[in-house]
Design a protein around this motif. Structure first.
Motif, short mmCIF file in Angstrom:
data_model
loop_
_atom_site.label_atom_id
_atom_site.label_comp_id
_atom_site.label_asym_id
_atom_site.label_seq_id
_atom_site.Cartn_x
_atom_site.Cartn_y
_atom_site.Cartn_z
N ASN A 66 -2.33 -4.22 -0.14
CA ASN A 66 -1.30 -3.07 -0.46
C ASN A 66 -0.52 -2.31 0.67
OD1 ASN A 66 -1.74 -2.71 -3.55
ND2 ASN A 66 -3.68 -2.61 -2.95
N PHE A 67 -1.10 -2.54 1.89
CA PHE A 67 -0.65 -2.01 3.04
C PHE A 67 0.63 -2.79 3.40
CE2 PHE A 67 -2.80 2.11 4.89
CZ PHE A 67 -3.22 2.60 3.74
N LYS A 68 0.45 -4.01 3.08
CA LYS A 68 1.71 -4.80 3.50
C LYS A 68 3.02 -4.45 3.33
CE LYS A 68 -0.69 -9.11 4.42
NZ LYS A 68 -1.44 -8.89 5.54
N GLU A 69 2.99 -3.43 2.13
CA GLU A 69 4.36 -2.93 1.40
C GLU A 69 4.70 -1.74 2.73
OE1 GLU A 69 3.38 -1.60 -2.16
OE2 GLU A 69 2.99 -3.80 -2.98
N VAL A 70 3.68 -1.18 3.49
CA VAL A 70 3.85 0.10 4.26
C VAL A 70 4.40 -0.32 5.74
CG1 VAL A 70 2.82 2.15 5.11
CG2 VAL A 70 2.08 1.07 2.91
N LEU A 71 5.58 0.32 5.92
CA LEU A 71 6.27 0.12 7.15
C LEU A 71 5.33 0.68 8.33
CD1 LEU A 71 8.81 -0.86 8.40
CD2 LEU A 71 9.91 1.33 8.21
N GLY A 72 5.00 -0.16 9.24
CA GLY A 72 4.03 0.31 10.46
C GLY A 72 2.83 -0.01 10.27
N ALA A 73 2.34 -0.53 9.30
CA ALA A 73 0.75 -0.79 8.79
C ALA A 73 0.51 -1.90 9.45
CB ALA A 73 0.58 -0.56 7.31
N HIS A 74 -0.70 -1.77 9.91
CA HIS A 74 -1.43 -3.29 10.26
C HIS A 74 -2.66 -3.44 9.56
CE1 HIS A 74 1.06 -2.82 13.85
NE2 HIS A 74 0.85 -1.62 14.02
N ASP A 75 -3.04 -4.81 9.49
CA ASP A 75 -4.28 -5.17 8.86
C ASP A 75 -5.37 -4.49 9.59
OD1 ASP A 75 -2.91 -6.74 6.93
OD2 ASP A 75 -3.72 -8.51 7.83
N ALA A 76 -6.54 -4.08 8.61
CA ALA A 76 -7.75 -3.52 9.09
C ALA A 76 -8.75 -4.68 9.02
CB ALA A 76 -8.32 -2.49 8.24
N SER A 77 -9.93 -4.67 9.77
CA SER A 77 -10.87 -5.57 9.68
C SER A 77 -12.13 -4.90 8.95
CB SER A 77 -11.13 -5.97 11.07
OG SER A 77 -11.73 -5.06 12.02
N ALA A 78 -13.08 -5.69 8.84
CA ALA A 78 -14.44 -5.30 8.26
C ALA A 78 -15.19 -4.59 9.16
CB ALA A 78 -15.26 -6.34 7.80
N GLU A 79 -15.00 -4.62 10.51
CA GLU A 79 -15.59 -3.72 11.64
C GLU A 79 -14.89 -2.55 11.56
OE1 GLU A 79 -18.26 -2.63 13.85
OE2 GLU A 79 -18.37 -4.49 13.04
N ASP A 80 -13.40 -2.52 11.43
CA ASP A 80 -12.79 -1.09 11.23
C ASP A 80 -13.12 -0.23 10.20
OD1 ASP A 80 -11.00 -1.97 13.23
OD2 ASP A 80 -9.72 -2.77 11.89
#
Length: 196
Positions: A66-80
């Motif tokens: 869902n955050f792929k659509e958000v300008l400036g967002a980066h993928d999160a990891s399970a550790e995050d």
């Protein structure tokens, strides 16, 4: 990020080669009622625990798609996500997955203590595109406000990309008002290196 009101500083940085990438609105709302919202038929919210690896991974997958659509967002990891759950500001039960009647995750919500005393931070509000328009986003926001009221918070804060008109409309409809606008600036390493 700089406040939109810092016109002189923004102009100086732009003269050095920085450019405006996006504007983010900080919005807040008073928390007035602890009445639990009623979920749309067939939908439930499930709290995610750090030790539940499957649920943590589902949260990451739903959040990232869902955050792929958000300008400036980066993928999160399970550790995050585990770090979010273990932070000093974490609230028990504050990381949630939105599930359909078949148990499939289609949305996320993260609730945390804000830096400002008495303020609930509302983050990672996502709903999959194919299930939008069913009141699910509204349910997430109302859940957040009721969650905050039950824990004694007086107001809620969230941030949203200024171009995300549907989210802005939802948040305004639920009592959030613009508190500040922040401009994200960026510059290439080459542009900055040429300043020498």
């Amino acid at each position: 990020f700089l406040p939109e009101t810092a016109a002189g500083t923004l102009a100086a940085l732009e003269a050095l080669g920085f450019s405006r990438e996006r504007v983010v609105y900080g919005m807040e709302a008073p928390i007035l009622s602890d009445m639990p919202p009623v979920a749309p038929a067939g939908w439930t919210l499930e709290a995610v625990k750090a030790e539940d690896e499957r649920a943590v991974m589902e949260f990451v997958e739903v959040r990232n798609r869902n955050f792929k659509e958000v300008l400036g967002a980066h993928d999160a990891s399970a550790e995050d996500v585990r770090d979010m759950l273990r932070s000093d500001s974490a609230l028990p039960g504050g990381l949630l997955l939105l599930r359909d009647r078949d148990g499939v995750a289609h949305g996320t919500l993260f609730l945390d203590r804000d830096d400002e005393e008495g303020v609930l931070f509302v983050g990672t509000v996502t709903v999959d595109r194919e299930v939008r328009g069913r009141g699910l986003g509204r349910h997430l926001i109302r859940t957040a406000l009721a969650f905050g009221a039950e824990r004694g918070f007086s107001k809620a804060f969230l941030s949203v990309n200024a171009l995300n008109r549907s989210a802005l409309s939802l948040y305004e409809g639920e009592g959030f008002v613009l508190e500040r606008a922040l401009v994200c600036l960026g510059a290439s390493v080459d542009a900055l290196a040429s300043l020498r």
